[in-house]
Write an enzyme that holds these catalytic residues in place. Structure first.
Site, PDB file in Angstrom:
ATOM      1  N   GLY A  26       0.773  -1.232   0.000  1.00 18.19           N
ATOM      2  CA  GLY A  26       0.000   0.000   0.000  1.00 18.19           C
ATOM      3  C   GLY A  26       0.807   1.285   0.000  1.00 18.19           C
ATOM      4  O   GLY A  26       0.231   2.365   0.086  1.00 18.19           O
TER       5      GLY A  26
ATOM      6  N   CYS B 107     -13.782   3.252 -28.436  1.00 18.81           N
ATOM      7  CA  CYS B 107     -15.067   3.842 -28.771  1.00 18.81           C
ATOM      8  C   CYS B 107     -15.847   4.085 -27.479  1.00 18.81           C
ATOM      9  O   CYS B 107     -16.752   3.333 -27.121  1.00 18.81           O
ATOM     10  CB  CYS B 107     -15.804   2.873 -29.681  1.00 18.81           C
TER      11      CYS B 107
END
Ligand code: LLP
Length: 432
Positions: A249, A362
């Site tokens: 982390g 797209c």
């Protein structure tokens, strides 16, 4: 000037990574292209394990979290540094196994491991299975019995610390799909049961409090909470927990304003908390594990693209369209994650514009970023997006049937392909 230290401008005015000209890399291997600097990966691993040795007296292991970036060559690099691996699926296990990774140094994660995955982990004798929930414990106990194995397990604990932002809070993490809750007594009940299991050995406890965390305080707090639990287990069950895995982390610098604490400081402070809490609570010093992913892989990597269209919408924005996008880097569309970008062939020029870098999918949201300061970019220019070594290739997709880019490692002036670019035949490989 650049977010990653291995980036520079060479005499041609081009961006260089690890001393290699990125414009030449784009020419040689094509774009989009992931480029990783092997020395940065190795140095980060060394900084972690050297600090573990220095501040925790060598009583620990660094397990690279391979979900950040996994391929066989990456596993070989980690193995050659003597570090371990955190794998989160049968695919990551298979990659490590096929790369010859020492499986006893692998921790196997996942909040919903399948029986097939558990069997695979037992067959290849991974070091630890990090058990997420009680039904997994029951399934593993049965499967291990059938296979005549006795795996070492750790329990994933929710320590009740939410550290996903710059601040952290100490409550409210019960609502997570990962791990056993402490507050409800769920974790203690599970430990009680595991201690009496015939076919598994409870070798430790694990927690992971979030990702891209800059602050050290939440890690210290998590260590305190976990040691409190270890002391409770000792007092109530007379059982010694040998291992403590504090997860990963650690934040990295994606933008110039990011200022993560050095790994050394993290390990110094967390080791101090673990040692002093052990002394205070009268428990044995556990073997410590950490699982950094992003902090090893992200700063090592960049992605190179070729600019196609430049579209200026007066008073609105300028779109610079590149030959990749969300299929190779879905992090902006998913999390709004910001990156720094440079026109690689104009790296010595001022960044005079603020642009939106758009992908070729797209999908209107297919952006690499908005409001990005950049040199004036035209069709044919090469754009480098920085610090993309983690969670880019590993989260890439074939959306719009795009081929996944190649991954190239650079090392001391040389480059080599470590993952080939997908071909059109790869795209239809599984089609009937
Ligand atoms: N250990 C465990 C149990 C984890 O769940 C993770 C990450 C790590 C270690 C490594 O964390 P790191 O050092 O890389 O922060 N896809 C997201 C990140 C998801 C992280 C999931 N778990 C992103 O692109 O930001």
């Amino acid at each position: 000037m650049f977010v990653s230290e291995n980036l520079s401008v060479n005499s041609a005015g081009h961006l260089a990574i690890g001393g290699v000209d990125t414009v030449e890399l784009a020419k040689e291997y094509g774009t989009p292209l992931y480029v990783m600097d092997e020395q940065v990966i190795r140095n980060s691993l060394r900084r972690f394990h050297d600090s573990m040795n220095k501040y925790y007296d060598g009583k620990g292991e660094v397990h690279y979290a391979s979900k950040a970036f996994s391929c066989m060559e990456m596993c070989r690099v980690v193995a050659s540094e003597g570090d371990g691996l955190d794998a989160v699926s049968i695919g990551e296990l298979y990659t490590a196994y096929k790369a010859g990774f020492p499986m006893e140094k692998v921790g196997f994660h996942g909040n919903n491991k399948t029986d097939e995955e558990l069997r695979y982990a037992l067959k290849y004798k991974v070091g630890h299975i990090i058990v997420d929930n009680i039904s997994e414990l029951h399934r593993l106990e049965a499967i291990a019995g059938e296979m005549n194995e006795k795996p070492s397990i750790m329990f994933r604990i929710k320590p009740g610390i939410d550290a996903h932002t710059h601040d952290f809070v100490k409550t409210g993490q019960i609502d997570s799909k990962f791990g056993f809750a402490l507050e409800t007594g769920e974790a203690f009940e599970a430990v009680k049961e595991a201690v009496n299991c015939k076919n598994v050995h409870l070798a430790g406890l694990h927690c992971h409090i979030g990702s891209q965390i800059f602050d050290i305080a939440p890690f210290e707090e998590a260590a305190r909470v976990m040691l409190g639990f270890i002391a409770e287990i000792k007092a109530k069950l007379d059982f010694v927990v040998e291992g403590l895995n504090l997860g990963g982390g650690f934040g990295i610098k994606y933008l110039n304003e990011h200022d993560p604490a050095p790994f050394e400081v993290y390990l110094e402070r967390v080791s101090y908390v673990v040692k002093s809490e052990c002394a205070r609570l009268g428990v044995e010093l556990p073997k410590m594990f950490i699982e950094p992913g992003r902090s090893i892989a992200a700063p090592a990597g960049i992605t190179l693209y070729t600019v196609g269209a430049r579209k200026v919408i007066p008073n609105i924005r300028t779109y610079i369209s590149v030959d990749g996008g969300m299929a190779d880097n879905p992090r902006y569309i998913l999390y709004g994650s910001e990156y720094d970008a440079v026109v690689a062939n104009k790296a010595n020029e001022e960044r005079t514009e603020k642009v939106t870098i758009a992908g070729k999918c797209c999908e209107s949201g297919d952006l690499i970023g908005e409001n990005m300061p950049l040199q004036h970019a035209e069709s044919g220019d090469i754009i480098a997006v920085c610090a993309t070594g983690a969670y880019n290739y590993s989260m890439s997709s074939n959306y719009n049937r795009l081929q996944k880019p190649a991954v190239v490692f650079v090392n001391e002036g040389n480059s080599r392909v470590v993952v080939k670019r997908e071909t059109l035949d790869d795209i239809i490989r599984n089609d009937i």
